[in-house]
Design a protein around this motif. Structure first.
Motif, mmCIF file in Angstrom:
data_model
loop_
_atom_site.group_PDB
_atom_site.id
_atom_site.type_symbol
_atom_site.label_atom_id
_atom_site.label_comp_id
_atom_site.label_asym_id
_atom_site.label_seq_id
_atom_site.Cartn_x
_atom_site.Cartn_y
_atom_site.Cartn_z
ATOM 1 N N HIS A 13 40.709 40.914 44.465
ATOM 2 C CA HIS A 13 40.212 41.439 43.229
ATOM 3 C C HIS A 13 41.133 41.827 42.146
ATOM 4 C CE1 HIS A 13 36.855 43.264 40.971
ATOM 5 N NE2 HIS A 13 37.760 44.255 40.751
ATOM 6 N N GLN A 14 42.137 42.510 42.370
ATOM 7 C CA GLN A 14 43.390 42.816 41.543
ATOM 8 C C GLN A 14 44.039 41.918 40.675
ATOM 9 O OE1 GLN A 14 46.217 45.551 42.949
ATOM 10 N NE2 GLN A 14 46.865 46.192 40.905
ATOM 11 N N GLU A 17 41.523 39.947 38.461
ATOM 12 C CA GLU A 17 41.330 40.659 37.004
ATOM 13 C C GLU A 17 42.594 40.235 36.135
ATOM 14 O OE1 GLU A 17 40.522 44.644 37.607
ATOM 15 O OE2 GLU A 17 38.439 44.055 38.013
#
Length: 95
Positions: A13-14, A17
């Motif tokens: 996820h990080q 992004e």
């Protein structure tokens, strides 16, 4: 034209992004057409100027909506009422 088919699907996820900002930067700088395929509604809404929802086989357009947020974008736009409403409409269309 830049064609991207699930380019960030395998990322955590990080990292995902952070990577989303790269094609946005290219688009904002060069104004090239980008066709970005994703199954992630949040990603589609954050990155797109319009979102098209396709049906299952045979693939047909179920919904075509503009994203009402100006560029450049920051992740804080994800919590605006306009995007929340759009995400809800897209989620309903996908179901």
């Amino acid at each position: 034209m830049l064609l991207m088919d699930e380019p960030f699907g395998a990322l955590d996820h990080q990292t995902r992004e952070l990577m989303q900002e790269l094609p946005l930067g290219i688009w904002e700088e060069q104004r090239k057409t980008v066709l970005f395929v994703t199954h992630d509604i949040d990603e589609a809404v954050f990155m797109g100027s319009r979102v098209i929802v396709m049906s299952a086989r045979p693939g047909r357009i179920k919904l075509d909506r503009p994203v009402p947020i100006a560029h450049p974008r920051h992740y804080s736009v994800n919590t605006t009422p306009a995007l929340s409403k759009l995400k809800a409409e897209l989620t309903e269309a996908c179901g």
